[in-house]
Design a protein around this motif. Structure first.
Motif, mmCIF file in Angstrom:
data_model
loop_
_atom_site.group_PDB
_atom_site.id
_atom_site.type_symbol
_atom_site.label_atom_id
_atom_site.label_comp_id
_atom_site.label_asym_id
_atom_site.label_seq_id
_atom_site.Cartn_x
_atom_site.Cartn_y
_atom_site.Cartn_z
ATOM 1 N N ASN A 152 0.821 -1.213 0.000
ATOM 2 C CA ASN A 152 0.000 0.000 0.000
ATOM 3 C C ASN A 152 0.853 1.260 0.000
ATOM 4 N N ILE A 153 1.972 1.237 0.729
ATOM 5 C CA ILE A 153 2.916 2.366 0.706
ATOM 6 C C ILE A 153 3.363 2.623 -0.733
ATOM 7 N N THR A 154 3.703 1.559 -1.439
ATOM 8 C CA THR A 154 4.203 1.679 -2.818
ATOM 9 C C THR A 154 3.133 2.246 -3.743
ATOM 10 N N LEU A 155 1.924 1.704 -3.646
ATOM 11 C CA LEU A 155 0.836 2.179 -4.505
ATOM 12 C C LEU A 155 0.520 3.643 -4.243
ATOM 13 N N GLU A 156 0.450 4.012 -2.976
ATOM 14 C CA GLU A 156 0.073 5.380 -2.616
ATOM 15 C C GLU A 156 1.188 6.381 -2.936
ATOM 16 N N ARG A 157 2.424 5.999 -2.646
ATOM 17 C CA ARG A 157 3.543 6.940 -2.849
ATOM 18 C C ARG A 157 3.702 7.322 -4.306
ATOM 19 N N PHE A 158 3.454 6.375 -5.200
ATOM 20 C CA PHE A 158 3.687 6.633 -6.621
ATOM 21 C C PHE A 158 2.390 6.733 -7.413
ATOM 22 N N ASN A 159 1.277 6.861 -6.690
ATOM 23 C CA ASN A 159 -0.030 7.039 -7.328
ATOM 24 C C ASN A 159 -0.295 5.954 -8.374
ATOM 25 N N ILE A 160 -0.143 4.710 -7.935
ATOM 26 C CA ILE A 160 -0.329 3.556 -8.809
ATOM 27 C C ILE A 160 -1.659 2.879 -8.474
ATOM 28 N N LYS A 161 -2.411 2.520 -9.507
ATOM 29 C CA LYS A 161 -3.640 1.746 -9.310
ATOM 30 C C LYS A 161 -3.291 0.268 -9.455
ATOM 31 N N ALA A 162 -3.681 -0.513 -8.459
ATOM 32 C CA ALA A 162 -3.303 -1.926 -8.419
ATOM 33 C C ALA A 162 -3.630 -2.656 -9.722
ATOM 34 N N GLU A 163 -4.839 -2.424 -10.232
ATOM 35 C CA GLU A 163 -5.287 -3.177 -11.401
ATOM 36 C C GLU A 163 -4.562 -2.770 -12.687
ATOM 37 N N LYS A 164 -3.834 -1.651 -12.634
ATOM 38 C CA LYS A 164 -3.095 -1.192 -13.823
ATOM 39 C C LYS A 164 -1.591 -1.382 -13.656
#
Length: 205
Positions: A152-164
């Motif tokens: 979650n840190i990784t997704l949020e820090r770099f504004n990444i959507k899990a499904e993409k």
């Protein structure tokens, strides 16, 4: 399947060849049985992962030496000769990363279980580590894969959507944790196989 716009790389075992055996085969004069026993019973992966999650090397050594004083010399070799555990870059994967950088179509980040104290040495050694938009280092975050928090840190820090996103890791345990969060994942086995697996997501290099 939604179009992929982000690729998250593990480092050790995917881009960097790291094996404690490189040191301890020397320590135990080429004796594979002694090396295997020592790494399975004294300086274990579980012990190492506590440093990956933020414990200091000094504390790690003190704790283990207190348990196994007869192995003090060998225990100190683990981080004393840590650089020798790095066998170099996994060149085939570095070439894949280079191709992805040149395509300039994807957000490229790394998520690694790595001690905060030793990671700066890796940054000095491997130029390709500077090609990422950023790297999440477990030892700096005080948590590690496969715990949900670090994904979650990784997704949020770099504004990444899990499904993409695609997550590439050589450890199935870490892959399974990413899948539970809806992150597309590739279990890394070799650079050649990775090239084929990327094509499934319409990534052709």
């Amino acid at each position: 399947m939604k179009e992929i716009d982000s690729i998250i790389f593990d480092l050790g075992g995917v881009l960097v060849d790291w094996k404690p055996e490189y040191v301890f085969l020397d320590v135990f004069e080429g004796n594979e049985e002694k090396t295997k026993w020592f790494l399975n019973n004294i300086c274990t992966l579980d012990w190492n992962e506590q440093q990956d999650a933020g414990r200091t090397i000094d504390e790690a050594n003190k704790t283990l030496i207190a348990q196994f004083p007869e192995f003090e010399h060998e225990i100190k070799q683990y981080y004393g000769r840590w650089l020798e555990m790095l066998g170099g870059a996994i060149e085939g994967t570095v070439k894949i990363l280079d191709s992805l950088v040149k395509k300039d179509c994807y957000k490229l980040v790394a998520l690694t279980n790595w001690s905060a104290e030793t990671f700066p040495k890796a940054l000095e050694m491997f130029e390709f580590l500077h090609w990422f938009e950023g790297i999440v280092v477990s030892g700096e975050e005080k948590t590690r894969k496969p715990f949900e928090k670090i994904y979650n840190i990784t997704l949020e820090r770099f504004n990444i959507k899990a499904e993409k996103a695609i997550f590439i890791d050589d450890n199935l345990r870490n892959i399974e944790a990413a899948n539970k969060l809806g992150i597309n994942s590739i279990h890394f086995e070799s650079p050649e196989k990775l090239l084929q697996q990327l094509k499934i997501y319409n990534i052709h290099l």
